[in-house]
Design a protein around this motif. Structure first.
Motif, PDB file in Angstrom:
ATOM      1  N   GLY A  31     -11.867 -57.640  49.998  1.00  0.00           N
ATOM      2  CA  GLY A  31     -10.897 -57.317  48.965  1.00  0.00           C
ATOM      3  C   GLY A  31     -10.667 -58.485  48.029  1.00  0.00           C
ATOM      4  O   GLY A  31     -11.257 -59.557  48.176  1.00  0.00           O
ATOM      5  N   TRP A  32      -9.819 -58.274  47.055  1.00  0.00           N
ATOM      6  CA  TRP A  32      -9.454 -59.309  46.092  1.00  0.00           C
ATOM      7  C   TRP A  32      -7.944 -59.357  45.947  1.00  0.00           C
ATOM      8  O   TRP A  32      -7.270 -58.328  46.053  1.00  0.00           O
TER       9      TRP A  32
ATOM     10  N   VAL B 230      -2.721 -56.026  43.616  1.00  0.00           N
ATOM     11  CA  VAL B 230      -2.347 -56.583  42.318  1.00  0.00           C
ATOM     12  C   VAL B 230      -0.866 -56.913  42.377  1.00  0.00           C
ATOM     13  O   VAL B 230      -0.057 -56.078  42.791  1.00  0.00           O
ATOM     14  N   PHE B 231      -0.541 -58.128  41.993  1.00  0.00           N
ATOM     15  CA  PHE B 231       0.838 -58.587  42.035  1.00  0.00           C
ATOM     16  C   PHE B 231       1.139 -59.287  40.721  1.00  0.00           C
ATOM     17  O   PHE B 231       0.405 -60.193  40.330  1.00  0.00           O
ATOM     18  N   GLY B 232       2.166 -58.875  40.036  1.00  0.00           N
ATOM     19  CA  GLY B 232       2.532 -59.522  38.782  1.00  0.00           C
ATOM     20  C   GLY B 232       3.843 -60.261  38.928  1.00  0.00           C
ATOM     21  O   GLY B 232       4.804 -59.752  39.493  1.00  0.00           O
ATOM     22  N   HIS B 233       3.887 -61.471  38.463  1.00  0.00           N
ATOM     23  CA  HIS B 233       5.086 -62.284  38.557  1.00  0.00           C
ATOM     24  C   HIS B 233       4.912 -63.454  37.592  1.00  0.00           C
ATOM     25  O   HIS B 233       3.834 -63.671  37.069  1.00  0.00           O
ATOM     26  N   THR B 234       5.951 -64.210  37.390  1.00  0.00           N
ATOM     27  CA  THR B 234       5.860 -65.338  36.468  1.00  0.00           C
ATOM     28  C   THR B 234       5.278 -66.563  37.168  1.00  0.00           C
ATOM     29  O   THR B 234       5.977 -67.514  37.486  1.00  0.00           O
TER      30      THR B 234
ATOM     31  N   LEU C 250      -4.149 -65.658  38.520  1.00  0.00           N
ATOM     32  CA  LEU C 250      -5.285 -66.041  39.352  1.00  0.00           C
ATOM     33  C   LEU C 250      -5.893 -64.830  40.013  1.00  0.00           C
ATOM     34  O   LEU C 250      -5.284 -63.773  40.093  1.00  0.00           O
ATOM     35  N   ALA C 251      -7.130 -65.006  40.456  1.00  0.00           N
ATOM     36  CA  ALA C 251      -7.851 -63.973  41.198  1.00  0.00           C
ATOM     37  C   ALA C 251      -8.706 -64.678  42.234  1.00  0.00           C
ATOM     38  O   ALA C 251      -9.371 -65.659  41.919  1.00  0.00           O
ATOM     39  N   TYR C 252      -8.640 -64.206  43.495  1.00  0.00           N
ATOM     40  CA  TYR C 252      -9.518 -64.791  44.499  1.00  0.00           C
ATOM     41  C   TYR C 252      -9.861 -63.754  45.555  1.00  0.00           C
ATOM     42  O   TYR C 252      -9.092 -62.839  45.821  1.00  0.00           O
TER      43      TYR C 252
ATOM     44  N   THR D 181     -10.938 -57.118  37.173  1.00  0.00           N
ATOM     45  CA  THR D 181     -11.165 -58.312  36.372  1.00  0.00           C
ATOM     46  C   THR D 181      -9.827 -58.789  35.834  1.00  0.00           C
ATOM     47  O   THR D 181      -9.068 -57.993  35.272  1.00  0.00           O
ATOM     48  N   LEU D 182      -9.531 -60.079  35.998  1.00  0.00           N
ATOM     49  CA  LEU D 182      -8.336 -60.659  35.416  1.00  0.00           C
ATOM     50  C   LEU D 182      -8.629 -60.909  33.942  1.00  0.00           C
ATOM     51  O   LEU D 182      -9.609 -61.574  33.592  1.00  0.00           O
TER      52      LEU D 182
END
Length: 69
Positions: A17-18, A1-5, A9-11, A52-53
């Motif tokens: 893995g996701w 999980v990576f959060g940034h501006t 997205l999710a793939y 889930t995004l």
């Protein structure tokens, strides 16, 4: 999980893995309308953790559905 501006997205990744990018929690004119307040919800299931995004709307967490361009 990576959060940034960035746009949320999710793939799926090779090996099962996701990759999740939660985008940004704050509204911004720089990104698509309706792409703020995004986050990942992880549920523990019999098959293992499932991510889930999601997006926070109307006081609740909902599955994130990108708006068509």
């Amino acid at each position: 999980v990576f959060g940034h501006t960035h746009e949320p997205l999710a793939y799926p990744l090779e090996g099962g893995g996701w990759y999740f990018n939660t985008g940004t929690w704050l509204p911004s004119a720089k990104f698509a309308e309706g792409s703020a307040f995004t986050h990942v919800v992880i549920h523990h299931t019999d098959a293992g953790p499932q991510g889930t995004l999601c997006q926070w709307r109307a006081g609740e967490s909902h599955r994130y559905v990108p708006k068509a361009a």
